[in-house]
Design a protein around this motif. Structure first.
Motif, short mmCIF file in Angstrom:
data_model
loop_
_atom_site.label_atom_id
_atom_site.label_comp_id
_atom_site.label_asym_id
_atom_site.label_seq_id
_atom_site.Cartn_x
_atom_site.Cartn_y
_atom_site.Cartn_z
N MET A 99 -46.38 -16.72 -12.25
CA MET A 99 -45.46 -15.60 -13.02
C MET A 99 -46.37 -14.31 -13.03
O MET A 99 -45.95 -13.20 -12.97
N SER A 100 -47.74 -14.49 -13.11
CA SER A 100 -48.81 -13.36 -12.83
C SER A 100 -48.37 -12.22 -11.73
O SER A 100 -48.52 -11.09 -11.87
N SER A 124 -37.87 -11.90 -15.92
CA SER A 124 -38.60 -12.96 -15.91
C SER A 124 -37.73 -14.47 -16.13
O SER A 124 -38.29 -15.17 -15.49
N ASP A 173 -45.63 -10.25 -12.95
CA ASP A 173 -46.35 -9.37 -13.97
C ASP A 173 -47.03 -8.08 -13.12
O ASP A 173 -46.80 -6.81 -13.44
N GLU A 174 -47.78 -8.35 -12.08
CA GLU A 174 -48.25 -7.43 -11.36
C GLU A 174 -47.58 -6.41 -10.82
O GLU A 174 -47.29 -5.27 -10.73
N TRP A 209 -44.22 -6.00 -11.65
CA TRP A 209 -43.53 -5.21 -12.41
C TRP A 209 -44.42 -3.79 -12.98
O TRP A 209 -43.87 -2.90 -13.08
N GLU A 210 -45.57 -4.03 -13.16
CA GLU A 210 -46.51 -2.78 -13.44
C GLU A 210 -46.48 -2.00 -12.21
O GLU A 210 -46.36 -0.67 -12.64
N GLU A 216 -38.62 -17.73 -14.13
CA GLU A 216 -38.88 -19.05 -14.79
C GLU A 216 -38.18 -20.06 -14.11
O GLU A 216 -38.56 -21.16 -14.24
N TYR A 241 -37.28 -6.53 -18.03
CA TYR A 241 -38.12 -7.35 -17.75
C TYR A 241 -37.68 -8.92 -18.21
O TYR A 241 -38.09 -9.57 -17.38
N GLN A 242 -37.34 -9.13 -19.55
CA GLN A 242 -36.94 -10.41 -19.93
C GLN A 242 -35.91 -10.95 -18.98
O GLN A 242 -36.32 -12.16 -18.76
#
Length: 73
Positions: free
Chosen positions: A58-59, A45, A62-63, A65-66, A49, A41-42
């Motif tokens: 970025m959300s 991400s 995140d979605e 990724w979930e 960025e 993830y890091q």
């Protein structure tokens, strides 16, 4: 061993759908520098960025990724 995030994201590609994750997947496909083998993830991400101009928020990552984590269960 789980698949890479990129591999998962490619399952979301579609030339006709216009939802945010599909658009993200379509653009990531064209991004030659995307960390295609990573499941970290890091790392992903951080890459987005700095280089993900095609990602308006970025959300969205995140979605996605979930969803990736849910699919791997």
């Amino acid at each position: 061993m789980r698949t890479s995030f990129y591999h998962y994201l490619m399952t979301e590609r579609d030339p006709h759908k216009k939802d945010t994750i599909t658009l993200f997947a379509n653009e990531a496909y064209l991004d030659v520098g995307f960390p295609k083998q990573s499941d970290d993830y890091q790392k992903i991400s951080h890459y987005l960025e700095l280089n993900g101009d095609y990602l308006p928020e970025m959300s969205i990552f995140d979605e996605a990724w979930e969803r990736y984590l849910e699919k791997d269960k």
